[in-house]
Design a protein around this motif. Structure first.
Motif, PDB file in Angstrom:
ATOM      1  N   GLN A 181      45.551  36.581  39.248  1.00 15.52           N
ATOM      2  CA  GLN A 181      44.175  36.147  39.001  1.00 15.52           C
ATOM      3  C   GLN A 181      43.460  37.101  38.057  1.00 15.52           C
ATOM      4  O   GLN A 181      42.772  36.675  37.117  1.00 15.52           O
ATOM      5  CB  GLN A 181      43.415  36.062  40.332  1.00 15.52           C
ATOM      6  N   GLN A 182      43.632  38.406  38.298  1.00 12.02           N
ATOM      7  CA  GLN A 182      42.962  39.387  37.445  1.00 12.02           C
ATOM      8  C   GLN A 182      43.496  39.338  36.020  1.00 12.02           C
ATOM      9  O   GLN A 182      42.737  39.488  35.055  1.00 12.02           O
ATOM     10  CB  GLN A 182      43.122  40.779  38.044  1.00 12.02           C
ATOM     11  N   ARG A 183      44.800  39.091  35.863  1.00 16.49           N
ATOM     12  CA  ARG A 183      45.350  38.995  34.504  1.00 16.49           C
ATOM     13  C   ARG A 183      44.853  37.745  33.794  1.00 16.49           C
ATOM     14  O   ARG A 183      44.559  37.784  32.585  1.00 16.49           O
ATOM     15  CB  ARG A 183      46.878  39.006  34.563  1.00 16.49           C
ATOM     16  N   LEU A 184      44.721  36.649  34.511  1.00 14.71           N
ATOM     17  CA  LEU A 184      44.277  35.404  33.873  1.00 14.71           C
ATOM     18  C   LEU A 184      42.808  35.450  33.473  1.00 14.71           C
ATOM     19  O   LEU A 184      42.366  34.645  32.642  1.00 14.71           O
ATOM     20  CB  LEU A 184      44.525  34.219  34.814  1.00 14.71           C
ATOM     21  N   GLU A 185      42.067  36.374  34.041  1.00 17.97           N
ATOM     22  CA  GLU A 185      40.681  36.553  33.620  1.00 17.97           C
ATOM     23  C   GLU A 185      40.597  37.156  32.222  1.00 17.97           C
ATOM     24  O   GLU A 185      39.556  37.095  31.560  1.00 17.97           O
ATOM     25  CB  GLU A 185      39.935  37.434  34.621  1.00 17.97           C
ATOM     26  N   ASN A 186      41.701  37.728  31.757  1.00 19.19           N
ATOM     27  CA  ASN A 186      41.805  38.235  30.387  1.00 19.19           C
ATOM     28  C   ASN A 186      42.263  37.079  29.495  1.00 19.19           C
ATOM     29  O   ASN A 186      43.316  36.483  29.741  1.00 19.19           O
ATOM     30  CB  ASN A 186      42.817  39.383  30.347  1.00 19.19           C
ATOM     31  N   ILE A 197      41.528  39.487  51.298  1.00 18.88           N
ATOM     32  CA  ILE A 197      42.288  38.802  50.256  1.00 18.88           C
ATOM     33  C   ILE A 197      41.774  37.380  50.072  1.00 18.88           C
ATOM     34  O   ILE A 197      41.739  36.861  48.941  1.00 18.88           O
ATOM     35  CB  ILE A 197      43.808  38.806  50.571  1.00 18.88           C
ATOM     36  N   VAL A 198      41.326  36.745  51.151  1.00 17.17           N
ATOM     37  CA  VAL A 198      40.744  35.404  51.027  1.00 17.17           C
ATOM     38  C   VAL A 198      39.464  35.463  50.202  1.00 17.17           C
ATOM     39  O   VAL A 198      39.228  34.619  49.328  1.00 17.17           O
ATOM     40  CB  VAL A 198      40.485  34.807  52.431  1.00 17.17           C
ATOM     41  N   ASP A 199      38.615  36.469  50.452  1.00 17.76           N
ATOM     42  CA  ASP A 199      37.386  36.610  49.671  1.00 17.76           C
ATOM     43  C   ASP A 199      37.681  36.930  48.204  1.00 17.76           C
ATOM     44  O   ASP A 199      37.085  36.353  47.296  1.00 17.76           O
ATOM     45  CB  ASP A 199      36.510  37.717  50.272  1.00 17.76           C
ATOM     46  N   LEU A 200      38.616  37.857  47.973  1.00 22.66           N
ATOM     47  CA  LEU A 200      38.904  38.272  46.603  1.00 22.66           C
ATOM     48  C   LEU A 200      39.464  37.128  45.771  1.00 22.66           C
ATOM     49  O   LEU A 200      39.151  37.000  44.578  1.00 22.66           O
ATOM     50  CB  LEU A 200      39.887  39.444  46.615  1.00 22.66           C
ATOM     51  N   LEU A 201      40.288  36.275  46.382  1.00 24.45           N
ATOM     52  CA  LEU A 201      40.863  35.149  45.640  1.00 24.45           C
ATOM     53  C   LEU A 201      39.837  34.055  45.372  1.00 24.45           C
ATOM     54  O   LEU A 201      40.118  33.111  44.631  1.00 24.45           O
ATOM     55  CB  LEU A 201      42.068  34.582  46.381  1.00 24.45           C
ATOM     56  N   GLN A 202      38.655  34.196  45.982  1.00 25.92           N
ATOM     57  CA  GLN A 202      37.561  33.268  45.690  1.00 25.92           C
ATOM     58  C   GLN A 202      36.419  33.961  44.950  1.00 25.92           C
ATOM     59  O   GLN A 202      35.353  33.378  44.773  1.00 25.92           O
ATOM     60  CB  GLN A 202      37.029  32.660  46.991  1.00 25.92           C
ATOM     61  N   ASN A 203      36.658  35.224  44.535  1.00 22.61           N
ATOM     62  CA  ASN A 203      35.643  36.016  43.833  1.00 22.61           C
ATOM     63  C   ASN A 203      34.360  36.137  44.642  1.00 22.61           C
ATOM     64  O   ASN A 203      33.254  36.158  44.081  1.00 22.61           O
ATOM     65  CB  ASN A 203      35.351  35.416  42.451  1.00 22.61           C
ATOM     66  N   LYS A 204      34.500  36.229  45.969  1.00 24.92           N
ATOM     67  CA  LYS A 204      33.345  36.419  46.828  1.00 24.92           C
ATOM     68  C   LYS A 204      33.063  37.904  46.990  1.00 24.92           C
ATOM     69  O   LYS A 204      33.976  38.730  46.918  1.00 24.92           O
ATOM     70  CB  LYS A 204      33.600  35.795  48.207  1.00 24.92           C
ATOM     71  N   PRO A 236      35.844  45.740  47.586  1.00 24.27           N
ATOM     72  CA  PRO A 236      36.240  45.827  46.174  1.00 24.27           C
ATOM     73  C   PRO A 236      37.759  45.751  46.025  1.00 24.27           C
ATOM     74  O   PRO A 236      38.507  46.196  46.905  1.00 24.27           O
ATOM     75  CB  PRO A 236      35.711  47.201  45.737  1.00 24.27           C
ATOM     76  N   ALA A 237      38.204  45.200  44.919  1.00 21.16           N
ATOM     77  CA  ALA A 237      39.638  45.044  44.695  1.00 21.16           C
ATOM     78  C   ALA A 237      40.357  46.389  44.737  1.00 21.16           C
ATOM     79  O   ALA A 237      41.473  46.487  45.264  1.00 21.16           O
ATOM     80  CB  ALA A 237      39.889  44.342  43.371  1.00 21.16           C
ATOM     81  N   GLU A 238      39.730  47.435  44.194  1.00 18.85           N
ATOM     82  CA  GLU A 238      40.380  48.743  44.175  1.00 18.85           C
ATOM     83  C   GLU A 238      40.628  49.249  45.592  1.00 18.85           C
ATOM     84  O   GLU A 238      41.687  49.821  45.890  1.00 18.85           O
ATOM     85  CB  GLU A 238      39.514  49.758  43.413  1.00 18.85           C
TER      86      GLU A 238
END
Length: 322
Positions: free
Chosen positions: A157-162, A299-306, A310-312
């Motif tokens: 997901q983070q790579r596809l944001e690029n 991980i559920v929140d992060l995959l929905q950008n909620k 923080p990802a780090e």
């Protein structure tokens, strides 16, 4: 059937033999034994099919290295050797130190179940694992597997944001990630149905036994495709594979599947006392739930950008508790 794969060539076997000899040459002086796990350890690894039809290793080399004591100093030694060997061989080498005492009293886990029932001793005593206890894989291990595969989706997901186009190397790696998630859906569903087995040959026969779960038709069909790609890694035949679209489809299923599976595997993971100590160290709160419980939510929140963890911080804790 080849030595390390179901359908690989003799030339591939020879290459893997040479790689394992080199790993033994470098690592054996620092430990008592080296045990190959994963697909190659079970004889079910993936032959990567090159554009010219030749075959190359594709799976990482995952080895447990048996030491007297698995100290921090020992881990640092093997981390250095991992870096050296991965660069030299051109494929990731993972050397995980296990103490002899741990082998005799290991807790039930997918890793230890795989080590007990699907391994190849590369160097050391062939009967070294005979004293390992027998156990059934607890349902909580399926949740942990899904967490680790959710981390791969987050990477993608983070790579596809690029907006930059994927390189061919990235494309192959992310197709592999997506299929690892599909395998995890099937493995977890079989665990929930009481039909799990380590061997993919058995899983191919049992996959219709997957019981009710979210997106069942998708899970069953994806599991079958992922096993086929694992047996014969012809990624060049997937020229029309739309990584972004497939990611979205798998992400949507993951967001439904993980909460469902957590309900199947309900119960305390770990012991309340140990969990409190872990939480005091990592969050300064004496929570009786295992720290992974927060990672499942994260991980559920992060995959929905909620908003949330923080990802780090997620990556830091996932590495510690994966």
């Amino acid at each position: 059937m080849a030595k390390y794969t179901l359908r690989g060539s003799d030339a591939l076997d020879q290459t893997i033999d040479e790689h394992l000899r080199r790993i033994a040459e470098v690592a054996a002086p620092h430990c008592r034994a080296g045990i190959l796990l994963g697909g190659y350890g079970r004889g079910e690894g993936t032959p990567f099919i090159n554009a010219d039809g030749s075959q190359s290793p594709f799976n990482d080399y995952d080895l447990v290295v048996v030491v007297g004591r698995a100290t921090s100093a020992a881990r640092r030694v093997f981390q250095t050797l991992e870096t050296q060997l991965s660069a030299e061989l051109g494929i990731a080498v993972d050397l995980c130190p296990y103490s002899c005492a741990h082998l005799r009293k290991c807790a039930p886990s997918l890793l230890d179940y795989e080590m007990k029932h699907g391994h190849r001793v590369v160097w050391g005593r062939p009967d070294l694992l005979d004293g390992m206890p027998d156990f059934q894989v607890p349902l909580s291990e399926g949740t942990r597997l899904l967490l680790n595969r959710g981390k791969l989706l987050l990477d993608l997901q983070q790579r596809l944001e690029n907006p930059a186009p994927l390189s061919e190397e990235e494309r192959i790696r992310f197709i592999k990630f997506i299929h690892k998630v599909l395998l995890a859906f099937g493995d977890a569903a079989l665990l929930a149905a009481g039909a799990y087995d380590l061997s993919y040959a058995v899983k191919k026969q049992r996959h219709p036994a997957i019981g009710p779960c979210p997106d069942r038709a998708f899970v069953v069909a994806g599991y079958r495709r992922a096993i086929e790609l694992k047996e014969w890694g012809d990624y060049h035949a997937l020229g029309d594979f739309d990584v972004a679209a497939e990611f979205e489809a798998v992400r949507g299923v993951f967001l439904r599947f993980l909460p469902w599976y957590r309900r199947q595997a309900s119960g305390i993971e770990g012991s309340p006392l140990k969990n409190r100590l872990l939480n005091l160290k990592w969050s300064r709160r004496p929570n009786p739930e295992h720290p992974r419980e927060k990672l499942y939510d994260a991980i559920v929140d992060l995959l929905q950008n909620k908003p949330g963890m923080p990802a780090e911080r997620f990556y830091e804790l996932q590495r510690r508790f994966s």
